[in-house]
Design an enzyme around this catalytic site. Structure first.
Site, PDB file in Angstrom:
ATOM      1  N   TRP A 187       0.865  -1.195   0.000  1.00  8.27           N
ATOM      2  CA  TRP A 187       0.000   0.000   0.000  1.00  8.27           C
ATOM      3  C   TRP A 187       0.897   1.240   0.000  1.00  8.27           C
ATOM      4  O   TRP A 187       1.856   1.304   0.775  1.00  8.27           O
ATOM      5  CB  TRP A 187      -0.926   0.039   1.223  1.00  8.27           C
ATOM      6  CG  TRP A 187      -1.625   1.363   1.309  1.00  8.27           C
ATOM      7  CD1 TRP A 187      -2.661   1.783   0.529  1.00  8.27           C
ATOM      8  CD2 TRP A 187      -1.304   2.478   2.179  1.00  8.27           C
ATOM      9  NE1 TRP A 187      -3.008   3.072   0.859  1.00  8.27           N
ATOM     10  CE2 TRP A 187      -2.195   3.525   1.864  1.00  8.27           C
ATOM     11  CE3 TRP A 187      -0.351   2.675   3.188  1.00  8.27           C
ATOM     12  CZ2 TRP A 187      -2.165   4.760   2.520  1.00  8.27           C
ATOM     13  CZ3 TRP A 187      -0.323   3.902   3.839  1.00  8.27           C
ATOM     14  CH2 TRP A 187      -1.229   4.934   3.503  1.00  8.27           C
ATOM     15  N   GLU A 228      -3.056  -2.960  -2.455  1.00 10.08           N
ATOM     16  CA  GLU A 228      -4.200  -2.420  -1.698  1.00 10.08           C
ATOM     17  C   GLU A 228      -4.625  -1.051  -2.223  1.00 10.08           C
ATOM     18  O   GLU A 228      -3.922  -0.060  -2.059  1.00 10.08           O
ATOM     19  CB  GLU A 228      -3.803  -2.311  -0.220  1.00 10.08           C
ATOM     20  CG  GLU A 228      -4.936  -1.825   0.670  1.00 10.08           C
ATOM     21  CD  GLU A 228      -4.542  -1.735   2.143  1.00 10.08           C
ATOM     22  OE1 GLU A 228      -3.367  -1.972   2.487  1.00 10.08           O
ATOM     23  OE2 GLU A 228      -5.425  -1.408   2.955  1.00 10.08           O
ATOM     24  N   LYS A 230      -7.094   2.434  -2.611  1.00  5.63           N
ATOM     25  CA  LYS A 230      -7.722   3.368  -1.678  1.00  5.63           C
ATOM     26  C   LYS A 230      -8.406   4.472  -2.476  1.00  5.63           C
ATOM     27  O   LYS A 230      -7.886   4.919  -3.492  1.00  5.63           O
ATOM     28  CB  LYS A 230      -6.632   3.946  -0.770  1.00  5.63           C
ATOM     29  CG  LYS A 230      -7.160   4.781   0.371  1.00  5.63           C
ATOM     30  CD  LYS A 230      -6.103   4.939   1.456  1.00  5.63           C
ATOM     31  CE  LYS A 230      -6.629   5.772   2.595  1.00  5.63           C
ATOM     32  NZ  LYS A 230      -5.852   5.664   3.805  1.00  5.63           N
ATOM     33  N   ASP A 261      -9.643  -3.303   1.696  1.00  2.00           N
ATOM     34  CA  ASP A 261      -9.722  -2.708   3.030  1.00  2.00           C
ATOM     35  C   ASP A 261     -11.079  -2.024   3.061  1.00  2.00           C
ATOM     36  O   ASP A 261     -11.333  -1.113   2.267  1.00  2.00           O
ATOM     37  CB  ASP A 261      -8.574  -1.702   3.211  1.00  2.00           C
ATOM     38  CG  ASP A 261      -8.566  -1.042   4.571  1.00  2.00           C
ATOM     39  OD1 ASP A 261      -9.649  -0.608   5.019  1.00  2.00           O
ATOM     40  OD2 ASP A 261      -7.489  -0.927   5.183  1.00  2.00           O
ATOM     41  N   HIS A 264     -11.588   1.740   2.732  1.00  2.33           N
ATOM     42  CA  HIS A 264     -11.001   2.454   1.592  1.00  2.33           C
ATOM     43  C   HIS A 264     -11.965   2.773   0.460  1.00  2.33           C
ATOM     44  O   HIS A 264     -11.537   2.989  -0.670  1.00  2.33           O
ATOM     45  CB  HIS A 264      -9.833   1.653   1.028  1.00  2.33           C
ATOM     46  CG  HIS A 264      -8.629   1.706   1.908  1.00  2.33           C
ATOM     47  ND1 HIS A 264      -7.399   1.259   1.516  1.00  2.33           N
ATOM     48  CD2 HIS A 264      -8.468   2.173   3.166  1.00  2.33           C
ATOM     49  CE1 HIS A 264      -6.533   1.425   2.496  1.00  2.33           C
ATOM     50  NE2 HIS A 264      -7.155   1.972   3.515  1.00  2.33           N
ATOM     51  N   ASP A 296     -11.833   7.015   6.378  1.00  5.38           N
ATOM     52  CA  ASP A 296     -11.001   5.839   6.640  1.00  5.38           C
ATOM     53  C   ASP A 296     -10.299   6.017   7.983  1.00  5.38           C
ATOM     54  O   ASP A 296      -9.097   6.195   8.055  1.00  5.38           O
ATOM     55  CB  ASP A 296      -9.978   5.699   5.495  1.00  5.38           C
ATOM     56  CG  ASP A 296      -8.987   4.581   5.757  1.00  5.38           C
ATOM     57  OD1 ASP A 296      -9.399   3.547   6.286  1.00  5.38           O
ATOM     58  OD2 ASP A 296      -7.798   4.753   5.416  1.00  5.38           O
ATOM     59  N   ASP A 298      -9.984   4.012  10.614  1.00  6.41           N
ATOM     60  CA  ASP A 298      -9.341   2.879  11.263  1.00  6.41           C
ATOM     61  C   ASP A 298      -9.719   2.728  12.722  1.00  6.41           C
ATOM     62  O   ASP A 298      -8.867   2.477  13.572  1.00  6.41           O
ATOM     63  CB  ASP A 298      -7.813   2.952  11.068  1.00  6.41           C
ATOM     64  CG  ASP A 298      -7.412   2.582   9.647  1.00  6.41           C
ATOM     65  OD1 ASP A 298      -7.633   1.429   9.260  1.00  6.41           O
ATOM     66  OD2 ASP A 298      -6.896   3.462   8.917  1.00  6.41           O
ATOM     67  N   ASP A 328      -6.971  -4.407  10.343  1.00  3.47           N
ATOM     68  CA  ASP A 328      -6.218  -3.173  10.105  1.00  3.47           C
ATOM     69  C   ASP A 328      -6.924  -1.991  10.766  1.00  3.47           C
ATOM     70  O   ASP A 328      -7.826  -1.405  10.181  1.00  3.47           O
ATOM     71  CB  ASP A 328      -6.077  -2.927   8.592  1.00  3.47           C
ATOM     72  CG  ASP A 328      -5.313  -1.636   8.292  1.00  3.47           C
ATOM     73  OD1 ASP A 328      -4.756  -1.036   9.230  1.00  3.47           O
ATOM     74  OD2 ASP A 328      -5.272  -1.232   7.109  1.00  3.47           O
TER      75      ASP A 328
HETATM   76  C1  RNT Z   1      -3.691   2.595   4.913  1.00  2.03           C
HETATM   77  C2  RNT Z   1      -3.817   1.158   4.591  1.00  2.03           C
HETATM   78  C3  RNT Z   1      -2.691   0.287   5.066  1.00  2.03           C
HETATM   79  C4  RNT Z   1      -2.165   0.703   6.412  1.00  2.03           C
HETATM   80  C5  RNT Z   1      -1.089  -0.176   6.954  1.00  2.03           C
HETATM   81  C6  RNT Z   1      -0.417   0.403   8.144  1.00  2.03           C
HETATM   82  O1  RNT Z   1      -4.800   3.312   4.584  1.00  2.03           O
HETATM   83  O2  RNT Z   1      -5.023   0.675   5.077  1.00  2.03           O
HETATM   84  O3  RNT Z   1      -3.073  -1.038   5.051  1.00  2.03           O
HETATM   85  O4  RNT Z   1      -3.189   0.789   7.346  1.00  2.03           O
HETATM   86  O5  RNT Z   1      -0.218  -0.499   5.948  1.00  2.03           O
HETATM   87 ZN    ZN Z   2      -5.390  -1.452   5.031  1.00  3.91          ZN
END
Ligand code: RNT
Ligand code: ZN
Length: 422
Positions: A187, A228, A230, A261, A264, A296, A298, A328
């Site tokens: 990512w 990954e 986003k 994710d 994202h 996003d 988290d 994550d």
């Molecule tokens: C960031 C991504 C990624 C990170 C990690 C720390 O938006 O989700 O996966 O959270 O690599």
């Molecule tokens: Zn992620």
């Protein structure tokens, strides 16, 4: 009534109720026990890692909170992970990031090598934890512009290409040592706050950088690459070269994995809907399970319809064995071990609910267009006694049932975290 007896009584009754609904509880538990979740290491220390780092680095991820007791060396960090593992039913994986290396001196990102992760390999073997990997394209002077693999300067791109290659070599070494493939998730934070003049050029550079990064070939029983996408990030609100369409096309054409994710995407977009399409054209998938609040953000994963829906789709489609389940999220406002435990156990609960779903009658109703029956069955299924099965599963796996993990975390906080003096 003693707790164990209570759990077993409830389980016996639940088993009967599920049997009447045509669900084999034992089969569901066997499936659940097989799923190794890839626990993200970065909840443990707010994505700090163990790299020796100079000042003047712009942070690439936003972690808020200052809860005391954070692990600041690898020994403390592993002790915390081990404590969390003792509170989770089943056997799991640990997703490392390149910055979690165990090296004597300063090692720049393009120079990391398997030897810097040997102690992790030994630890994984000892604890029966399979290791996964992530490249780290943030928190570095060469990433301060917010651009890495898409930077217009070829020298900057080359540095990050070398980092990507080096990290893949580490992941392949994990795979070889643990005799099971390691995933390596890529990512990048790259993107723009405002309107780009040449979107295509960014994306062309990204294709070239990725192709160079993935140019070394490793056997699939050692390394499985993932990319990954986003939609946007803080400071990259307008444009992210590595969008969903970009990486879906890239992953599909290069025969590597995509990472979904669930933080994202647009807040109203559901990953559950994407899974059956994805698996028709791709073989394996990596998931980053998170909880977005407005963006996003988290937040710690909680048991919600979105995650259960994803699990349902994976169970219904028979995709479990093709999916790597990773978590994550990062929250530094509460006890970090509690955050980990809550999030991972929630993911497991979502999987259990899906595995216990009496799906056949819903499908039968759908096939004769009886949507009234379908919606009724789906709604009523939510109230089935899955929690009795969960508690039993925890006890069977020798970990605390229900909320009994919390006193353990509190005890650890008193006896270990509070003595760290931070
Ligand atoms: C960031 C991504 C990624 C990170 C990690 C720390 O938006 O989700 O996966 O959270 O690599
Ligand atoms: Zn992620």
């Amino acid at each position: 009534m003693p707790k164990t007896e209570q759990v077993e009584k409830a389980f016996a009754l639940a088993k009967e109720i599920y049997a009447e609904a045509g669900v084999d509880v034992e089969a569901a538990l066997t499936e659940l026990a097989k799923i190794r979740l890839s626990i993200h290491c970065w909840q443990g220390d707010d994505i700090r890692g163990f790299e020796i780092r100079e000042g003047g680095v712009v942070a690439g991820n936003t972690v808020t909170g200052s809860y005391p007791g954070k692990a600041t060396n690898i020994g403390e960090f592993r002790a915390d992970v081990e404590k969390v593992l003792s509170l989770l039913p089943g056997h799991h994986r640990l997703a490392l990031h390149a910055i979690y290396l165990d090296a004597k001196g300063k090692v720049d990102r393009d120079a990391i090598a398997p030897e810097h992760f040997q102690s992790w390999i030994d630890w994984g073997r000892e604890k029966d934890v399979l290791l996964d990997m992530n490249q780290t394209y943030f928190d570095h002077p060469k990433a301060n512009s917010g651009l890495t693999l898409t930077h217009p300067d070829p020298a900057i791109r080359q540095f990050w290409i070398e980092h990507g290659r080096a990290t893949r070599r580490v992941a392949a070494a994990f795979g070889a040592a643990q005799k099971s493939p390691s995933t390596c998730n890529l990512w990048i934070q790259d993107g723009l706050k405002d309107n780009p003049a040449d979107r295509l050029a960014f994306r062309q550079r990204l294709v070239e950088s990725l192709d160079a990064t993935f140019s070394d070939k490793f056997p699939a029983n050692q390394l499985l690459d993932a990319v990954e996408p986003k939609l946007f990030g803080i400071g990259t609100e307008t444009f992210v070269p590595g969008s969903h369409e970009f990486y879906l096309g890239y992953a599909q054409s290069r025969k590597i994995m995509l990472t979904y994710d669930n933080g994202h995407f647009h807040p109203t977009e559901t990953i559950a809907d994407k899974l059956s399409s994805y698996f028709l054209f791709n073989s394996q998938l990596l998931l980053h399970l998170t909880r977005g609040i407005r963006w996003d953000s988290d937040h710690i994963l909680l048991l919600g319809e979105d995650v259960v829906d994803m699990a349902r789709e994976l169970v219904r489609g028979g995709f479990l064995s093709r999916t790597f389940f990773g978590t994550d999220f990062f929250d530094a406002s509460v006890n970090r071990l509690a955050a980990w435990t809550i999030g991972v156990r929630s993911a497991q609960k979502a999987l259990l609910i899906a595995l216990l779903e009496p799906w056949q009658p819903m499908r039968d109703a759908e096939n004769i267009l009886d949507y009234t029956t379908r919606i009724s069955l789906m709604e009523e299924a939510k109230a089935l006694p899955w929690s009795a099965v969960w508690d039993h599963f925890c006890l069977r796996q020798n970990v605390p049932a229900g909320g009994d993990w919390l006193p353990e975390v509190k005890k650890y906080e008193r006896e270990v975290l509070s003595r760290r003096g931070r």
